[in-house]
Design an enzyme around this catalytic site. Sequence first.
Site, PDB file in Angstrom:
ATOM      1  CG  ASP A  38      -2.081   0.905   1.116  1.00 40.63           C
ATOM      2  OD1 ASP A  38      -2.276   1.489   0.029  1.00 40.63           O
ATOM      3  OD2 ASP A  38      -2.816   1.067   2.107  1.00 40.63           O
ATOM      4  CG  HIS A  55      -0.091   1.954  -9.236  1.00 37.19           C
ATOM      5  ND1 HIS A  55      -0.310   1.585  -7.930  1.00 37.19           N
ATOM      6  CD2 HIS A  55      -1.205   2.650  -9.615  1.00 37.19           C
ATOM      7  CE1 HIS A  55      -1.497   2.038  -7.540  1.00 37.19           C
ATOM      8  NE2 HIS A  55      -2.053   2.688  -8.534  1.00 37.19           N
ATOM      9  CG  LEU A 149       9.778 -16.962  -3.321  1.00 39.23           C
ATOM     10  CD1 LEU A 149       9.588 -16.863  -1.818  1.00 39.23           C
ATOM     11  CD2 LEU A 149      10.205 -15.599  -3.868  1.00 39.23           C
TER      12      LEU A 149
HETATM   13  C1  FPP Z   1      -2.282   0.183  -3.236  1.00 35.87           C
HETATM   14  O1  FPP Z   1      -1.709   1.458  -3.181  1.00 35.87           O
HETATM   15  C2  FPP Z   1      -1.656  -0.550  -4.307  1.00 35.87           C
HETATM   16  C3  FPP Z   1      -2.315  -1.154  -5.339  1.00 35.87           C
HETATM   17  C4  FPP Z   1      -3.774  -1.169  -5.454  1.00 35.87           C
HETATM   18  C5  FPP Z   1      -1.583  -1.816  -6.425  1.00 35.87           C
HETATM   19  C6  FPP Z   1      -0.386  -2.557  -5.983  1.00 35.87           C
HETATM   20  C7  FPP Z   1       0.407  -2.930  -7.159  1.00 35.87           C
HETATM   21  C8  FPP Z   1       1.745  -2.912  -7.209  1.00 35.87           C
HETATM   22  C9  FPP Z   1       2.596  -2.573  -6.046  1.00 35.87           C
HETATM   23  C10 FPP Z   1       2.472  -3.323  -8.422  1.00 35.87           C
HETATM   24  C11 FPP Z   1       2.195  -4.758  -8.684  1.00 35.87           C
HETATM   25  C12 FPP Z   1       3.162  -5.331  -9.583  1.00 35.87           C
HETATM   26  C13 FPP Z   1       2.955  -6.462 -10.261  1.00 35.87           C
HETATM   27  C14 FPP Z   1       4.084  -7.048 -10.964  1.00 35.87           C
HETATM   28  C15 FPP Z   1       1.653  -7.128 -10.380  1.00 35.87           C
HETATM   29  P1  FPP Z   1      -2.646   2.707  -3.384  1.00 35.87           P
HETATM   30  O2  FPP Z   1      -2.717   3.003  -4.840  1.00 35.87           O
HETATM   31  O3  FPP Z   1      -3.977   2.469  -2.763  1.00 35.87           O
HETATM   32  O4  FPP Z   1      -1.848   3.816  -2.632  1.00 35.87           O
HETATM   33  P2  FPP Z   1      -2.481   5.016  -1.794  1.00 35.87           P
HETATM   34  O5  FPP Z   1      -3.233   4.391  -0.640  1.00 35.87           O
HETATM   35  O6  FPP Z   1      -1.276   5.772  -1.347  1.00 35.87           O
HETATM   36  O7  FPP Z   1      -3.355   5.791  -2.727  1.00 35.87           O
END
Ligand code: FPP
Length: 264
Positions: A38, A55, A149
């Site tokens: 997050d 992201h 893994l």
């Molecule tokens: C939440 O942060 C994050 C997500 C919904 C997406 C997570 C995805 C990645 C870390 C990349 C994944 C990579 C692969 C290879 C699949 P948020 O957007 O809610 O952050 P915020 O709370 O600060 O707005």
Amino acid sequence: MLNKLIRKNDKTISIPLKKRKEDAQQEQLPSHIAIIMDGNGRWANKRALPRIAGHHEGMKTVKKITRFANEVGIKVLTLYAFSTENWKRPKMEVEFLMRLPEEFLGTYLPELIEQNVQVQMMGNMESLPEHTKRAIQKAMDKTAMNDGLILNFALNYGSRDEIVQAVSQIARNVQAGHVAVEEISEQLLSNHLMTKHLSDPDLLIRTSGEVRLSNFMLWQLAYTEFWFTDTLWPDFDEACLMDAIENYQKRNRRYGGLKEGEGN
Ligand code: FPP
């Protein structure tokens, strides 16, 4: 800054990551680590960048943490990459997130194969865009024989949905006479979840300071140790993972019972 600074006899000592890793390997490691990644949006916001830049940076962290978890000797790394609720986000953001597995695996799959990592996915694959499905399926096929893994992406995953599906399946089996009501047990339900072949997570990490589960592995986390950190996912690094592992190793897991000598 990957070294850990500690105070000992009024002196500040720096412990290199390599030493921390070796020390942790002498003790019981968490076998399965699950992470709610997050804070990508806030990371981007702080830099006046679009959310998708966060992201993208988060994807780089996935590479770094996968590599390191494998080196440490973690057996399963489950990453919450997209929830069943994330479809509610702006179309452009959803499309970007759905392109990330492709980009990630497009550049990183050869290294994952070489590192003996096995890619898996849990979630509803059917309703993913074709290009996302293709990338994940290819990675799963090409790494199926690996036994290092397990990198388990929770993609289009929602825990309540998973439990409802498991209960429906069991109900159908009861209706068809394949299972008796008396046979319904915790084990039977576990065997109908998307994690049926995996042990429950030993350690759950959530980044970015939020302290909630957001519909993630509600059944499987019953006895899991939780580690919440304010660090935003794109800033999470090997030292942060070591912090969580070291903290886990200091805990006393009792599973509702008592440890030897505690019953007096
Ligand atoms: C939440 O942060 C994050 C997500 C919904 C997406 C997570 C995805 C990645 C870390 C990349 C994944 C990579 C692969 C290879 C699949 P948020 O957007 O809610 O952050 P915020 O709370 O600060 O707005």
